[in-house]
Scaffold this motif. Structure first.
Motif, PDB file in Angstrom:
ATOM      1  N   HIS A   1      -1.077  -2.947  -6.764  1.00 36.63           N
ATOM      2  CA  HIS A   1      -0.437  -3.371  -5.805  1.00 36.63           C
ATOM      3  C   HIS A   1      -1.014  -4.431  -4.989  1.00 36.63           C
ATOM      4  O   HIS A   1      -0.503  -4.577  -3.931  1.00 36.63           O
ATOM      5  CB  HIS A   1       0.224  -2.237  -4.937  1.00 36.63           C
ATOM      6  CG  HIS A   1       1.100  -1.480  -6.101  1.00 36.63           C
ATOM      7  ND1 HIS A   1       2.268  -1.978  -6.659  1.00 36.63           N
ATOM      8  CD2 HIS A   1       1.010   0.066  -6.394  1.00 36.63           C
ATOM      9  CE1 HIS A   1       2.906  -0.819  -7.407  1.00 36.63           C
ATOM     10  NE2 HIS A   1       2.077   0.087  -7.261  1.00 36.63           N
ATOM     11  N   LYS A   2      -2.099  -4.753  -5.340  1.00 32.19           N
ATOM     12  CA  LYS A   2      -2.988  -5.808  -4.688  1.00 32.19           C
ATOM     13  C   LYS A   2      -2.387  -7.113  -5.042  1.00 32.19           C
ATOM     14  O   LYS A   2      -1.968  -7.442  -6.271  1.00 32.19           O
ATOM     15  CB  LYS A   2      -4.395  -5.640  -4.863  1.00 32.19           C
ATOM     16  CG  LYS A   2      -4.959  -4.564  -4.102  1.00 32.19           C
ATOM     17  CD  LYS A   2      -6.505  -4.428  -4.121  1.00 32.19           C
ATOM     18  CE  LYS A   2      -7.100  -3.387  -3.443  1.00 32.19           C
ATOM     19  NZ  LYS A   2      -8.244  -3.122  -3.631  1.00 32.19           N
ATOM     20  N   LYS A   3      -2.628  -8.276  -4.079  1.00 37.19           N
ATOM     21  CA  LYS A   3      -2.292  -9.633  -4.526  1.00 37.19           C
ATOM     22  C   LYS A   3      -3.390 -10.056  -5.177  1.00 37.19           C
ATOM     23  O   LYS A   3      -4.720  -9.833  -4.971  1.00 37.19           O
ATOM     24  CB  LYS A   3      -1.912 -10.264  -3.008  1.00 37.19           C
ATOM     25  CG  LYS A   3      -0.694  -9.769  -2.467  1.00 37.19           C
ATOM     26  CD  LYS A   3       0.412 -10.878  -2.266  1.00 37.19           C
ATOM     27  CE  LYS A   3       1.761 -10.499  -1.839  1.00 37.19           C
ATOM     28  NZ  LYS A   3       1.879 -10.584  -0.364  1.00 37.19           N
ATOM     29  N   PRO A   4      -3.274 -11.196  -5.786  1.00 39.31           N
ATOM     30  CA  PRO A   4      -4.460 -11.923  -6.613  1.00 39.31           C
ATOM     31  C   PRO A   4      -5.580 -12.255  -5.746  1.00 39.31           C
ATOM     32  O   PRO A   4      -6.814 -12.071  -6.080  1.00 39.31           O
ATOM     33  CB  PRO A   4      -3.693 -13.154  -7.314  1.00 39.31           C
ATOM     34  CG  PRO A   4      -2.373 -12.825  -7.494  1.00 39.31           C
ATOM     35  CD  PRO A   4      -1.915 -11.789  -6.053  1.00 39.31           C
ATOM     36  N   ALA A   5      -5.204 -12.649  -4.577  1.00 40.05           N
ATOM     37  CA  ALA A   5      -6.290 -12.942  -3.425  1.00 40.05           C
ATOM     38  C   ALA A   5      -7.356 -11.898  -3.111  1.00 40.05           C
ATOM     39  O   ALA A   5      -8.552 -12.078  -2.919  1.00 40.05           O
ATOM     40  CB  ALA A   5      -5.734 -13.687  -2.394  1.00 40.05           C
TER      41      ALA A   5
ATOM     42  N   VAL B   1      -5.473  -8.861 -14.997  1.00 38.50           N
ATOM     43  CA  VAL B   1      -3.910  -8.862 -14.866  1.00 38.50           C
ATOM     44  C   VAL B   1      -3.287  -9.767 -16.102  1.00 38.50           C
ATOM     45  O   VAL B   1      -2.224  -9.476 -16.670  1.00 38.50           O
ATOM     46  CB  VAL B   1      -3.572  -9.012 -13.564  1.00 38.50           C
ATOM     47  CG1 VAL B   1      -2.263  -9.256 -13.361  1.00 38.50           C
ATOM     48  CG2 VAL B   1      -4.159  -8.287 -12.610  1.00 38.50           C
ATOM     49  N   GLY B   2      -3.929 -10.774 -16.223  1.00 36.22           N
ATOM     50  CA  GLY B   2      -3.479 -11.897 -17.269  1.00 36.22           C
ATOM     51  C   GLY B   2      -3.216 -11.157 -18.509  1.00 36.22           C
ATOM     52  O   GLY B   2      -2.322 -11.466 -19.092  1.00 36.22           O
ATOM     53  N   ILE B   3      -4.347 -10.567 -19.093  1.00 37.46           N
ATOM     54  CA  ILE B   3      -4.463  -9.688 -20.315  1.00 37.46           C
ATOM     55  C   ILE B   3      -3.000  -8.596 -20.133  1.00 37.46           C
ATOM     56  O   ILE B   3      -2.221  -8.497 -21.378  1.00 37.46           O
ATOM     57  CB  ILE B   3      -5.697  -9.190 -20.525  1.00 37.46           C
ATOM     58  CG1 ILE B   3      -6.738 -10.392 -20.891  1.00 37.46           C
ATOM     59  CG2 ILE B   3      -5.676  -8.133 -21.751  1.00 37.46           C
ATOM     60  CD1 ILE B   3      -8.071  -9.786 -20.835  1.00 37.46           C
TER      61      ILE B   3
ATOM     62  N   PHE C   1       1.358  -5.898  -9.939  1.00 40.23           N
ATOM     63  CA  PHE C   1       2.429  -5.314 -10.491  1.00 40.23           C
ATOM     64  C   PHE C   1       3.477  -6.305 -10.599  1.00 40.23           C
ATOM     65  O   PHE C   1       3.948  -6.224 -11.832  1.00 40.23           O
ATOM     66  CB  PHE C   1       2.734  -3.944  -9.449  1.00 40.23           C
ATOM     67  CG  PHE C   1       3.706  -3.198  -9.916  1.00 40.23           C
ATOM     68  CD1 PHE C   1       3.586  -2.075 -10.995  1.00 40.23           C
ATOM     69  CD2 PHE C   1       5.264  -3.508  -9.716  1.00 40.23           C
ATOM     70  CE1 PHE C   1       4.584  -1.450 -11.439  1.00 40.23           C
ATOM     71  CE2 PHE C   1       6.163  -2.635 -10.318  1.00 40.23           C
ATOM     72  CZ  PHE C   1       5.896  -1.607 -10.985  1.00 40.23           C
ATOM     73  N   GLU C   2       3.609  -6.803  -9.636  1.00 34.19           N
ATOM     74  CA  GLU C   2       5.112  -7.976  -9.630  1.00 34.19           C
ATOM     75  C   GLU C   2       4.761  -8.858 -10.704  1.00 34.19           C
ATOM     76  O   GLU C   2       5.820  -9.350 -11.292  1.00 34.19           O
ATOM     77  CB  GLU C   2       5.292  -8.308  -8.430  1.00 34.19           C
ATOM     78  CG  GLU C   2       5.916  -7.430  -7.534  1.00 34.19           C
ATOM     79  CD  GLU C   2       5.592  -7.757  -5.963  1.00 34.19           C
ATOM     80  OE1 GLU C   2       6.377  -7.261  -5.047  1.00 34.19           O
ATOM     81  OE2 GLU C   2       4.953  -8.702  -5.647  1.00 34.19           O
ATOM     82  N   ASN C   3       3.606  -9.419 -10.795  1.00 34.75           N
ATOM     83  CA  ASN C   3       3.194 -10.400 -11.802  1.00 34.75           C
ATOM     84  C   ASN C   3       3.400  -9.873 -13.168  1.00 34.75           C
ATOM     85  O   ASN C   3       4.212 -10.549 -13.983  1.00 34.75           O
ATOM     86  CB  ASN C   3       1.791 -10.986 -11.694  1.00 34.75           C
ATOM     87  CG  ASN C   3       1.758 -12.006 -10.770  1.00 34.75           C
ATOM     88  OD1 ASN C   3       1.955 -13.031 -11.177  1.00 34.75           O
ATOM     89  ND2 ASN C   3       1.185 -11.798  -9.813  1.00 34.75           N
ATOM     90  N   VAL C   4       3.174  -8.712 -13.479  1.00 27.26           N
ATOM     91  CA  VAL C   4       3.467  -8.147 -14.956  1.00 27.26           C
ATOM     92  C   VAL C   4       4.972  -7.733 -15.124  1.00 27.26           C
ATOM     93  O   VAL C   4       5.464  -8.208 -16.023  1.00 27.26           O
ATOM     94  CB  VAL C   4       2.463  -6.873 -15.240  1.00 27.26           C
ATOM     95  CG1 VAL C   4       2.777  -6.375 -16.584  1.00 27.26           C
ATOM     96  CG2 VAL C   4       1.010  -7.183 -14.984  1.00 27.26           C
TER      97      VAL C   4
ATOM     98  N   LEU D   1      -6.864  -1.495 -14.141  1.00 26.13           N
ATOM     99  CA  LEU D   1      -6.549  -1.648 -12.667  1.00 26.13           C
ATOM    100  C   LEU D   1      -5.490  -0.866 -12.088  1.00 26.13           C
ATOM    101  O   LEU D   1      -4.822  -0.835 -11.226  1.00 26.13           O
ATOM    102  CB  LEU D   1      -5.745  -3.288 -12.664  1.00 26.13           C
ATOM    103  CG  LEU D   1      -6.565  -4.426 -12.985  1.00 26.13           C
ATOM    104  CD1 LEU D   1      -5.884  -5.525 -13.165  1.00 26.13           C
ATOM    105  CD2 LEU D   1      -7.662  -4.415 -11.847  1.00 26.13           C
ATOM    106  N   GLY D   2      -5.843   0.499 -12.708  1.00 28.49           N
ATOM    107  CA  GLY D   2      -4.737   1.640 -12.107  1.00 28.49           C
ATOM    108  C   GLY D   2      -4.969   1.576 -10.771  1.00 28.49           C
ATOM    109  O   GLY D   2      -3.765   2.076 -10.045  1.00 28.49           O
ATOM    110  N   ASP D   3      -5.736   1.402  -9.952  1.00 29.43           N
ATOM    111  CA  ASP D   3      -5.870   1.648  -8.439  1.00 29.43           C
ATOM    112  C   ASP D   3      -5.727   0.370  -7.602  1.00 29.43           C
ATOM    113  O   ASP D   3      -5.535   0.362  -6.619  1.00 29.43           O
ATOM    114  CB  ASP D   3      -7.385   2.095  -8.209  1.00 29.43           C
ATOM    115  CG  ASP D   3      -7.832   3.417  -8.700  1.00 29.43           C
ATOM    116  OD1 ASP D   3      -6.827   4.120  -8.977  1.00 29.43           O
ATOM    117  OD2 ASP D   3      -8.853   3.442  -9.009  1.00 29.43           O
ATOM    118  N   ALA D   4      -5.584  -0.771  -8.304  1.00 28.79           N
ATOM    119  CA  ALA D   4      -5.619  -1.961  -7.838  1.00 28.79           C
ATOM    120  C   ALA D   4      -4.408  -2.973  -8.308  1.00 28.79           C
ATOM    121  O   ALA D   4      -4.050  -4.012  -7.729  1.00 28.79           O
ATOM    122  CB  ALA D   4      -6.646  -2.916  -8.020  1.00 28.79           C
TER     123      ALA D   4
END
Ligand SMILES: Nc1ncnc2c1ncn2[C@@H]1O[C@H](COP(=O)(O)OP(=O)(O)OP(=O)(O)O)[C@@H](O)[C@H]1O
Ligand SMILES: [Mg+2]
Lengths: 332, 286
Positions: free
Chosen positions: B132-136, B146-148, B95-98, B127-130
């Motif tokens: 708030h996860k970190k890339p790792a 996420v990149g897209i 989320f924060e990345n976007v 990625l509706g459910d994911a």
């Protein structure tokens, strides 16, 4: 089965064995108090006579005491003598002496006995230079914290500039390489000179100066390496999004550099703690290092060992603490 | 129809131990608004170089690029970039990345609106459910999603993709191609994508641009792909033109890329049958 069980607790057993060996070696070379018969030995028989005269049952007593003295069983001599209230009678014939490979080195028991009041009342304050060991540690820690903060505040930005600018690196690298190996013992007098005008605070400022200038190098160098190691991908993201300089710094560069910075911070803290002892010794400030030096001068060698152990344990604890913090940022 | 993107006489020279080396020479390409163009060519010919010049991440040695009537200089969020590695900032959640980009572009929008934009695009890419996860904590495929999402959420004038699916297994790749093409169709974004994969190029593009081998790479051949849209993989692969186009591409990469003087114009003569399997094996990126 059995071996498994042993393997499971070897993290405890092996270090314990190591410590025991160490203490054993210490004890082997350390000196100890003992009573020896007064020389010359030829006078002994005459003295024996005197002893008999002094006490009715003197001959009996001496028979028991003499082998004890000869074997160096100091405590038994004393208790036996006290018990029979004849210490005064025995005393003229024996003398206290330290024996051992390094006779002046206190042994384990002596070190413990003498240090006990400092450990039992760790926060006592009996005088400026006679305080509980944790109180001294606390004083040292406060000074270290100040100097260390100073080191980070100066070192981190310098490291960032070094990482960002090749010209700045070329300009300052020789200076850094020359200043880095200079011992705290060499910096301290300069610090005293620099803060000569500060009067009462001179010694504290000199100590802070020394800690900061000695401890900042790992922070400087690691931060610089970290900045250089920021993946181009992250910088490209910042470029594509046209992040402002400030945002690029706070959202991309600093987080990317943090793991390196914390490695630097940990190493710096180790050095700061090393330097504090030297700084306190030379300035005579109260603290673990100052106490150590004072007790050396006062010939109370037992406390030197107490201080060394305290310094080691605190240093170890600080390092552990920092590596926990460091690891947190590594996984981030 | 006027050109939306114009790359004219684009040159790139890299310094090398043996003096300056011309990697890309006089690269000319026009792209229409809303077109999906893929760039294909041998490894090391300069595809990424062209794309990164367009992205503004790589300096243009000579020539110029015009996007929507204005000459480009430097990078900017008007071009959404999807890199080969997802290039997410690992200390931020998806989320924060976007959001990092959305804040830049929609700085006038309210906090709530921005949050909605980010959530919308992350949900669309699945990625509706994911979010708030970190890339790792995300799989490689999820990271690329996420990149897209990050690229589309900027509402860019143009989308630049450098082998975005190169690191994924073929199943995930198919899924993400689908995600990409649907987003592209809905948003009507002009796109330029670099790929090694002939089938991917055929499935996604309106036009395929083949680059000759470097150094001094240039546009070698341009192939129009006219399969009806919206496309479905099965229908595309069963289209009568599919194998003709595919073999033409492989033929080009096999033979003509190496000898640009003896280029044959597109579709001018039938190509000798080639065994697709062996050719494909040679196309696997190194
Ligand atoms: N920064 C650089 N400095 C010098 N030479 C470079 C640089 N970047 C790329 N090159 C050279 O330019 C050529 C083209 O590189 P580029 O990355 O554009 O190829 P590519 O077509 O994207 O290859 P691939 O398909 O493997 O990604 C290569 O020969 C490479 O060695
Ligand atoms: Mg490339």
């Amino acid at each position: 089965m059995n071996e498994n069980w042993l393997k499971k607790i070897d993290w405890l057993i092996l270090p314990l064995i190591g410590a025991m060996v160490c203490i054993g070696l210490w004890h082997a070379v350390a000196g100890k108090k003992t009573y020896v018969l007064k020389t010359p030995a030829s006078g002994l028989e005459e003295m024996h006579a005197g002893l008999v005269q002094a006490l009715p049952n003197g001959e009996e007593v001496w028979k028991k005491v003499k082998p004890l003295v000869a074997e160096g069983k100091t405590e038994q001599v004393k208790s036996f003598a006290n018990g029979t209230k004849i210490w005064e009678a025995v005393e003229p014939f024996v003398e206290e002496k330290r024996v051992g490979l390094i006779a002046a080195l206190p042994n384990v028991g002596e070190a413990w006995q003498s240090s006990k009041p400092y450990i039992a009342e760790p926060f006592a304050k009996r005088g400026e230079l006679d305080q509980g060991i944790l109180r001294f540690t606390w004083l040292s820690l406060i000074l270290v914290a100040k100097g260390y903060t100073l080191a980070l505040l100066i070192g981190t930005p310098i490291g960032f500039f070094l990482g960002l600018s090749k010209s700045f690196t070329k300009m300052t690298d020789p200076i850094i390489q020359v200043l880095r190996p200079v011992s705290p013992l060499a910096w301290l007098p300069l610090g005293m000179v620099l803060f000569l005008g500060a009067g009462k605070n001179a010694s504290e400022l000199a100590a802070l100066f020394t800690i900061a200038i000695c401890a900042m190098w790992p922070t400087v160098l690691n931060t610089a390496v970290g900045v250089r190691a920021i993946p181009q991908d992250y910088l490209n993201v910042a470029k594509v999004l046209k992040l402002s300089r400030w945002k690029t710094l706070t959202k991309v560069m600093i987080p990317a550099t943090l793991p390196y910075m914390f490695t630097g911070f940990r190493l710096s803290l180790g050095i700061a703690w090393l330097v504090i002892v030297a700084a306190e010794m030379l300035t005579g400030r109260p603290g673990v290092g100052g106490f150590l030096w004072q007790e050396y001068n006062a010939l109370i060698y037992e406390h030197i060992i107490l201080c060394i152990l305290t310094i080691g344990i605190v240093g170890f604890a600080l390092d552990r603490l920092m590596s926990v913090v460091e690891r947190r940022f590594k996984t981030a | 129809m006027s050109n939306y993107v114009e790359l004219s006489k684009l040159n790139k020279t890299y310094p090398s131990p043996k003096g300056p080396q011309v990697i890309v020479k006089d690269f000319d390409l026009n792209i229409q608004k809303g077109e999906f163009v893929t760039l294909i060519g041998h490894s090391g010919c300069g595809k990424s170089t062209v794309l990164s010049m367009l992205a503004g991440l790589n300096e243009i040695t000579d020539g110029g690029i015009i996007l929507a009537g204005r000459e480009l200089s430097g990078a900017g969020p008007d071009r959404g970039v999807v890199f080969q590695s997802p290039s997410l900032l690992p200390w931020m959640t998806a989320f924060e990345n976007v959001m990092l980009g959305v804040e830049q572009v929609f700085y006038t929008a309210s906090k709530e609106e921005r949050r909605e934009i980010v959530e919308y695009y992350l949900t669309v890419v699945g990625l509706g459910d994911a979010m708030h996860k970190k890339p790792a904590e995300l799989s490689q495929g999820m990271r690329q999603r996420v990149g897209i999402a990050r690229a589309f959420a900027l509402k860019p004038k143009m989308l630049l993709l450098d082998e975005p699916f190169g690191m994924l297994d073929s199943l995930t790749r198919y899924e993400l191609q689908q995600v990409l093409i649907e987003l592209w169709r809905k948003n009507k974004i002009t796109a330029l994508m670099v790929t090694h994969d002939v089938d991917e190029a055929l499935f996604l593009s309106d036009r395929i641009v083949c680059m000759t081998d470097g150094p001094e790479a240039e546009v070698g051949d341009i192939l129009h792909v006219n399969f009806p849209r919206p496309r479905e993989r099965k229908a595309v692969m069963e289209h009568p033109d599919y194998y003709k186009l595919r073999e033409h591409l492989i033929e080009f990469l096999e033979v003509h890329a190496h000898r640009k003087d003896s280029m044959t114009p597109v579709n001018s003569k039938p190509y000798p049958p080639v065994s697709a399997k062996t050719k494909e094996a040679e196309l696997i990126p190194v």
